[in-house]
Design a protein around this motif. Structure first.
Motif, PDB file in Angstrom:
ATOM      1  N   ALA A  53      -1.221  22.177   4.491  1.00 56.50           N
ATOM      2  CA  ALA A  53      -1.912  22.045   3.205  1.00 56.50           C
ATOM      3  C   ALA A  53      -1.045  22.717   2.145  1.00 56.50           C
ATOM      4  CB  ALA A  53      -3.280  22.711   3.283  1.00 56.50           C
ATOM      5  N   VAL A  54      -0.484  21.913   1.241  1.00 52.86           N
ATOM      6  CA  VAL A  54       0.434  22.468   0.238  1.00 52.86           C
ATOM      7  C   VAL A  54      -0.201  22.407  -1.151  1.00 52.86           C
ATOM      8  CG1 VAL A  54       2.748  22.395   1.223  1.00 52.86           C
ATOM      9  CG2 VAL A  54       1.691  20.283   0.468  1.00 52.86           C
ATOM     10  N   SER A  55      -0.258  23.572  -1.784  1.00 53.15           N
ATOM     11  CA  SER A  55      -0.908  23.659  -3.089  1.00 53.15           C
ATOM     12  C   SER A  55       0.108  23.629  -4.229  1.00 53.15           C
ATOM     13  CB  SER A  55      -1.697  24.965  -3.170  1.00 53.15           C
ATOM     14  OG  SER A  55      -0.799  26.057  -3.098  1.00 53.15           O
ATOM     15  N   SER A  60       2.518  28.142   0.381  1.00 50.43           N
ATOM     16  CA  SER A  60       2.433  26.927   1.182  1.00 50.43           C
ATOM     17  C   SER A  60       3.741  26.124   1.139  1.00 50.43           C
ATOM     18  CB  SER A  60       1.236  26.070   0.761  1.00 50.43           C
ATOM     19  OG  SER A  60       1.149  25.926  -0.620  1.00 50.43           O
ATOM     20  N   LEU A  77      -0.069  17.893   2.864  1.00 47.70           N
ATOM     21  CA  LEU A  77      -1.277  17.343   2.236  1.00 47.70           C
ATOM     22  C   LEU A  77      -1.517  18.089   0.941  1.00 47.70           C
ATOM     23  CD1 LEU A  77      -4.021  15.851   1.997  1.00 47.70           C
ATOM     24  CD2 LEU A  77      -5.016  17.670   3.403  1.00 47.70           C
ATOM     25  N   TYR A  78      -1.501  17.353  -0.166  1.00 47.32           N
ATOM     26  CA  TYR A  78      -1.821  17.947  -1.466  1.00 47.32           C
ATOM     27  C   TYR A  78      -3.176  17.420  -1.915  1.00 47.32           C
ATOM     28  CZ  TYR A  78      -1.965  19.012  -6.363  1.00 47.32           C
ATOM     29  OH  TYR A  78      -2.382  19.478  -7.574  1.00 47.32           O
ATOM     30  N   ILE A  79      -4.032  18.314  -2.375  1.00 46.45           N
ATOM     31  CA  ILE A  79      -5.347  17.891  -2.873  1.00 46.45           C
ATOM     32  C   ILE A  79      -5.391  18.110  -4.379  1.00 46.45           C
ATOM     33  CG2 ILE A  79      -7.851  18.198  -2.637  1.00 46.45           C
ATOM     34  CD1 ILE A  79      -7.256  19.427   0.162  1.00 46.45           C
ATOM     35  N   LEU A  81      -7.114  18.665  -7.579  1.00 47.02           N
ATOM     36  CA  LEU A  81      -8.444  19.198  -7.877  1.00 47.02           C
ATOM     37  C   LEU A  81      -8.905  18.843  -9.289  1.00 47.02           C
ATOM     38  CD1 LEU A  81      -7.636  22.716  -6.370  1.00 47.02           C
ATOM     39  CD2 LEU A  81      -8.897  20.875  -5.238  1.00 47.02           C
ATOM     40  N   LYS A 143     -12.132  21.333  -0.521  1.00 44.96           N
ATOM     41  CA  LYS A 143     -10.815  21.405   0.130  1.00 44.96           C
ATOM     42  C   LYS A 143     -10.963  21.381   1.651  1.00 44.96           C
ATOM     43  CE  LYS A 143      -9.103  24.950  -2.285  1.00 44.96           C
ATOM     44  NZ  LYS A 143      -8.245  25.895  -3.049  1.00 44.96           N
ATOM     45  N   MET A 147      -9.358  18.456   3.856  1.00 43.20           N
ATOM     46  CA  MET A 147      -8.326  18.823   4.839  1.00 43.20           C
ATOM     47  C   MET A 147      -8.737  18.355   6.233  1.00 43.20           C
ATOM     48  SD  MET A 147      -7.312  22.727   3.839  1.00 43.20           S
ATOM     49  CE  MET A 147      -6.817  23.159   2.157  1.00 43.20           C
ATOM     50  N   THR A 161      -2.298  26.425   6.877  1.00 42.34           N
ATOM     51  CA  THR A 161      -2.398  26.839   5.471  1.00 42.34           C
ATOM     52  C   THR A 161      -1.462  28.023   5.223  1.00 42.34           C
ATOM     53  OG1 THR A 161      -4.286  28.227   6.032  1.00 42.34           O
ATOM     54  CG2 THR A 161      -4.770  26.061   5.097  1.00 42.34           C
ATOM     55  N   GLY A 162      -1.218  28.285   3.935  1.00 44.96           N
ATOM     56  CA  GLY A 162      -0.221  29.291   3.558  1.00 44.96           C
ATOM     57  C   GLY A 162      -0.796  30.679   3.310  1.00 44.96           C
ATOM     58  N   HIS A 163      -1.967  30.988   3.845  1.00 44.89           N
ATOM     59  CA  HIS A 163      -2.542  32.327   3.628  1.00 44.89           C
ATOM     60  C   HIS A 163      -1.562  33.415   4.077  1.00 44.89           C
ATOM     61  CE1 HIS A 163      -6.216  29.814   3.732  1.00 44.89           C
ATOM     62  NE2 HIS A 163      -6.636  30.666   2.824  1.00 44.89           N
TER      63      HIS A 163
HETATM   64  P1  AMP Z   1      -5.944  29.655  -1.939  1.00 41.63           P
HETATM   65  O1  AMP Z   1      -7.308  29.506  -1.369  1.00 41.63           O
HETATM   66  O2  AMP Z   1      -5.749  29.007  -3.253  1.00 41.63           O
HETATM   67  O3  AMP Z   1      -5.416  31.058  -1.845  1.00 41.63           O
HETATM   68  O4  AMP Z   1      -5.007  28.823  -0.964  1.00 41.63           O
HETATM   69  C1  AMP Z   1      -4.882  29.127   0.392  1.00 41.63           C
HETATM   70  C2  AMP Z   1      -4.156  27.992   1.086  1.00 41.63           C
HETATM   71  O5  AMP Z   1      -4.939  26.793   0.998  1.00 41.63           O
HETATM   72  C3  AMP Z   1      -2.814  27.623   0.466  1.00 41.63           C
HETATM   73  O6  AMP Z   1      -1.776  28.430   0.961  1.00 41.63           O
HETATM   74  C4  AMP Z   1      -2.673  26.188   0.878  1.00 41.63           C
HETATM   75  O7  AMP Z   1      -2.216  26.098   2.211  1.00 41.63           O
HETATM   76  C5  AMP Z   1      -4.097  25.669   0.835  1.00 41.63           C
HETATM   77  N1  AMP Z   1      -4.400  25.033  -0.485  1.00 41.63           N
HETATM   78  C6  AMP Z   1      -4.904  25.622  -1.587  1.00 41.63           C
HETATM   79  N2  AMP Z   1      -5.041  24.725  -2.596  1.00 41.63           N
HETATM   80  C7  AMP Z   1      -4.619  23.534  -2.111  1.00 41.63           C
HETATM   81  C8  AMP Z   1      -4.497  22.207  -2.656  1.00 41.63           C
HETATM   82  N3  AMP Z   1      -4.853  21.934  -3.912  1.00 41.63           N
HETATM   83  N4  AMP Z   1      -4.007  21.234  -1.865  1.00 41.63           N
HETATM   84  C9  AMP Z   1      -3.658  21.490  -0.594  1.00 41.63           C
HETATM   85  N5  AMP Z   1      -3.728  22.702  -0.028  1.00 41.63           N
HETATM   86  C10 AMP Z   1      -4.208  23.717  -0.762  1.00 41.63           C
END
Ligand code: AMP
Ligand code: FES
Ligand code: ZN
Ligand code: ZN
Length: 316
Positions: A53-55, A60, A77-79, A81, A143, A147, A161-163
């Motif tokens: 999941a790439v933001s 990510s 996968l990009y979402i 928003l 999300k 996903m 995910t990139g946490h």
């Molecule tokens: P966040 O909740 O924004 O800290 O994001 C945590 C992880 O969720 C990120 O490292 C991504 O792997 C994934 N993620 C967040 N936003 C998106 C997005 N718009 N599309 C895809 N993956 C996402």
């Protein structure tokens, strides 16, 4: 400060690990460590198909880069928003994600929430009256739903995910403050697959946020610097600041907080069978994803409230 491996000038000094490295050896160290975590927590193997999941942010995109460098089969996968009011946050993050995928010739799936579900996240939040003026809860719900749908429908074995450590430590801190047993039991580098739910992994969960920033910058990865405008003033950012104060005075404290939690849980601090009284999951009558609710899942109930049928188009 000299690189521990080659003695050249170090560019990164990690007080928390008592380790300084030059650019070349830092860019080797990060994937080596990631590989070690993937193995230690039994995340996935080289013959499994991974959906990252790439933001468009540093974590990510770096994760995607690292998995690619390590020889894993990882698609993105990009979402979308639709968060583009104050700054073009979603448009810009999509642009960085596409650029990265093109440059590295990687496969990217893009799902646009507004196109597929009728409304952007801020509008969905407003129409469904969820989340006390902030769209973050609706965003998280959507999300997770998307996903899981893409991972399931396109046959991926695992969703990554990139946490990073700062994210995980802040979540842990928040859950500990209210002793949320159910959340503590579920917070893990790996959540195994269960009926209809993809396995979820967080390969970067032991890296400090600043370690990932250094990796992205030294690798020349272009990413969106801005945070989501709705995250300003959020509790998780406040917890991150608190933990950083602690870390400044006691280097390594954040990592120890997280690792000792994982260790304590493994040793049975939480009686999993007692705590993990996860309700039985049934199939959502509308979308088919697992849900603990009777009838429709939370996502479909939200969609019903805003009166847009949940019928996504085919993903490209
Ligand atoms: P966040 O909740 O924004 O800290 O994001 C945590 C992880 O969720 C990120 O490292 C991504 O792997 C994934 N993620 C967040 N936003 C998106 C997005 N718009 N599309 C895809 N993956 C996402
Ligand atoms: Fe979802 Fe900010 S509301 S990323
Ligand atoms: Zn070196
Ligand atoms: Zn549903």
């Amino acid at each position: 400060m000299k690189c521990r491996t080659c003695g050249q000038k170090a560019v990164v000094n990690m007080r928390q690990h008592k380790l300084a490295l030059c650019k070349e050896h830092y860019l080797e160290w990060i994937p080596e460590q990631t590989e070690r975590f993937i193995g230690k927590y039994h995340m996935f193997s080289k013959d499994e198909k991974i959906l990252v999941a790439v933001s468009g942010g540093k974590d990510s995109l770096s994760l995607w880069d690292i998995l690619n460098r390590l020889g894993y089969q990882a698609d993105g996968l990009y979402i979308g928003l639709g968060i583009d009011e104050s700054i073009d946050y979603s448009k810009e993050s999509h642009r960085f994600t596409i650029k990265f995928a093109d440059e590295h010739q990687l496969k990217l799936h893009s799902v646009d929430v507004e196109k597929e579900y009728g409304h952007s996240i801020p509008v969905l939040a407003e129409l469904s009256h969820r989340g006390k003026g902030r769209p973050c809860a609706v965003c998280g719900l959507t999300k997770r739903h998307v996903m899981n749908r893409i991972a399931r429908d396109l046959g991926y074995d695992v969703l990554a995910t990139g946490h990073n450590l700062d994210d995980e430590a802040a979540t842990l801190f928040g859950n500990t403050l209210i002793w949320s047993g159910e959340s503590l039991v579920r917070q893990s580098p790996v959540l195994p697959e269960s009926d209809g739910l993809a396995r979820k992994v967080k390969p970067l969960c032991r890296f400090y946020e600043k370690e990932m920033t250094a990796y992205a910058l030294l690798r020349g990865i272009e990413y969106i610097y801005e945070e989501c405008p709705f995250s300003i003033g959020s509790t998780s950012i406040y917890y991150k600041q608190l933990l950083n104060q602690l870390e400044n005075e006691r280097p390594g404290a954040k990592l120890i907080f997280y690792l000792k939690f994982l260790e304590a849980r493994k040793q049975g601090l939480f009686n999993i069978s007692e705590m993990d009284k996860s309700p039985l999951l049934t199939k959502c009558s509308s979308c088919g994803q697992p849900t603990s609710a009777e009838g429709e899942c939370s996502f479909c109930r939200m969609m019903a409230k805003v009166k847009i049928p949940n019928q996504p188009n085919d993903d490209q």
